[in-house]
Design a protein around this motif. Structure first.
Motif, PDB file in Angstrom:
ATOM      1  N   ASP A 137       0.830  -1.207   0.000  1.00 11.82           N
ATOM      2  CA  ASP A 137       0.000   0.000   0.000  1.00 11.82           C
ATOM      3  C   ASP A 137       0.860   1.251   0.000  1.00 11.82           C
ATOM      4  O   ASP A 137       0.658   2.174  -0.802  1.00 11.82           O
ATOM      5  N   TYR A 138       1.813   1.298   0.929  1.00 10.23           N
ATOM      6  CA  TYR A 138       2.667   2.485   1.045  1.00 10.23           C
ATOM      7  C   TYR A 138       3.559   2.659  -0.191  1.00 10.23           C
ATOM      8  O   TYR A 138       3.831   3.780  -0.615  1.00 10.23           O
ATOM      9  N   SER A 139       3.987   1.555  -0.768  1.00  8.35           N
ATOM     10  CA  SER A 139       4.804   1.629  -1.975  1.00  8.35           C
ATOM     11  C   SER A 139       3.988   2.184  -3.143  1.00  8.35           C
ATOM     12  O   SER A 139       4.469   3.044  -3.892  1.00  8.35           O
ATOM     13  N   ARG A 140       2.752   1.722  -3.270  1.00  5.04           N
ATOM     14  CA  ARG A 140       1.887   2.189  -4.350  1.00  5.04           C
ATOM     15  C   ARG A 140       1.577   3.679  -4.205  1.00  5.04           C
ATOM     16  O   ARG A 140       1.488   4.412  -5.190  1.00  5.04           O
ATOM     17  N   ALA A 141       1.429   4.125  -2.951  1.00  2.00           N
ATOM     18  CA  ALA A 141       1.126   5.537  -2.687  1.00  2.00           C
ATOM     19  C   ALA A 141       2.380   6.402  -2.655  1.00  2.00           C
ATOM     20  O   ALA A 141       2.288   7.617  -2.466  1.00  2.00           O
TER      21      ALA A 141
END
Length: 305
Positions: free
Chosen positions: A193-197
């Protein structure tokens, strides 16, 4: 009712409940300038709790507003009112600002200026410094920004006494050191999630194994920091026993995280960390009132010379 639920979600009720719990514990751990226990008056408890809750809810709503782009990209937050378009940015801004203004009025007029001032800086620290800047600037964001989230027990303490005390700062230090292993466990579970964001959380920038080591080191530091209330005379053996047992459990989770049994173990660490903090503060409270008798703030006994 649907609109009410949307606004309630803006306040992050479960997160804020933990913050307010720590603030209330701070109220009932407060001592006077002579080190005597204080039984807080209803006025400080009611209005102090209300003001701190409103300010925390305001900071949470600002977090929704500032993070709306990120929230749309993360599975964990994609259901939030701004991410889904159920509320507009202007509605959230007005709501957050209203909560913040009312919080400051309650604290200034009905509690004391020191608590209002510290609460204001905590709100700015979380909503602006952490959310708007640090979160996007450095993988150490949660460490640097953690000071704002560690403030509630100090705020509760000052709401009762109107002054700072070294014991209150020990409570702040405990939460400050607890925050990184608590949040990094969640970050490991939500690393995709954090990587995508494109949020530079530690497991995104340095990898999961590197983050596990940091969780372990901070958990060891937390174990040592939680001994301070006993070593400084703030608490006694009841608290010490609880802190050692709880800390041992946290260390077990941190070590097991190096070779987790499944992909959900990081969330188990995260959930344990929440229970850990609540029970640790409960031990502080139990030790505070069970070891020595209560002293009402209206009653003072001068020593006989």
């Amino acid at each position: 009712m649907n609109t009410f639920r949307q606004y309630l979600e803006l306040t992050k009720p479960r997160v804020v409940a933990l913050l307010v719990f720590c603030a209330v514990i701070g109220m009932f751990l407060a001592v006077d300038e002579n080190g005597q226990r204080l039984l807080p008056g209803w006025h400080a408890v009611v209005f102090g709790t209300l003001g701190i809750w409103l300010a925390s809810a305001s900071a949470a709503a600002y977090n929704h507003l500032i993070d709306q782009r990120i929230d749309r990209l993360m599975a964990r937050t994609s259901h939030r009112p701004l991410a889904t378009g159920q509320l507009t940015p202007m509605q959230v801004f007005v709501f957050a600002t209203t909560l913040g203004v009312v919080a400051m009025l309650v604290l200034v007029l009905l509690v004391n200026v020191l608590t209002a001032t510290l609460t204001f800086f905590s709100l700015i620290g979380y909503a602006v410094i952490y959310t708007a800047f640090l979160k996007r600037a450095t993988p150490q964001n949660i460490v640097i920004g953690g000071i704002a989230g560690a403030a509630p027990p100090v705020l509760g303490w000052t709401a009762v006494t109107g002054s700072l005390h070294p014991y209150a700062l020990q409570l702040l230090l405990i939460i400050f050191v607890w925050t990184p292993p608590h949040f990094w466990a969640l970050a490991i579970f939500r690393v995709d999630d954090y990587s995508r964001a494109q949020v530079p959380m530690l497991p995104v920038t340095h990898g999961v194994r590197y983050t596990r080591w940091h969780i372990f080191f901070y958990t060891v530091l937390l174990f040592l920091v939680t001994l301070l209330p006993f070593l400084t005379g703030m608490s006694g053996l009841i608290y010490l026993l609880g802190a050692v047992v709880l800390g041992g459990g946290f260390l077990w989770y941190a070590v097991r995280l190096f070779n987790p049994p499944d992909d959900f173990f990081a969330m188990k660490v995260f959930n344990y960390s929440i229970v850990y903090l609540m029970v640790l503060f409960a031990f502080l409270l139990a030790d505070h009132w069970l070891v020595e008798p209560m002293v009402h703030p209206a009653i003072r006994f001068d020593p006989v010379v």
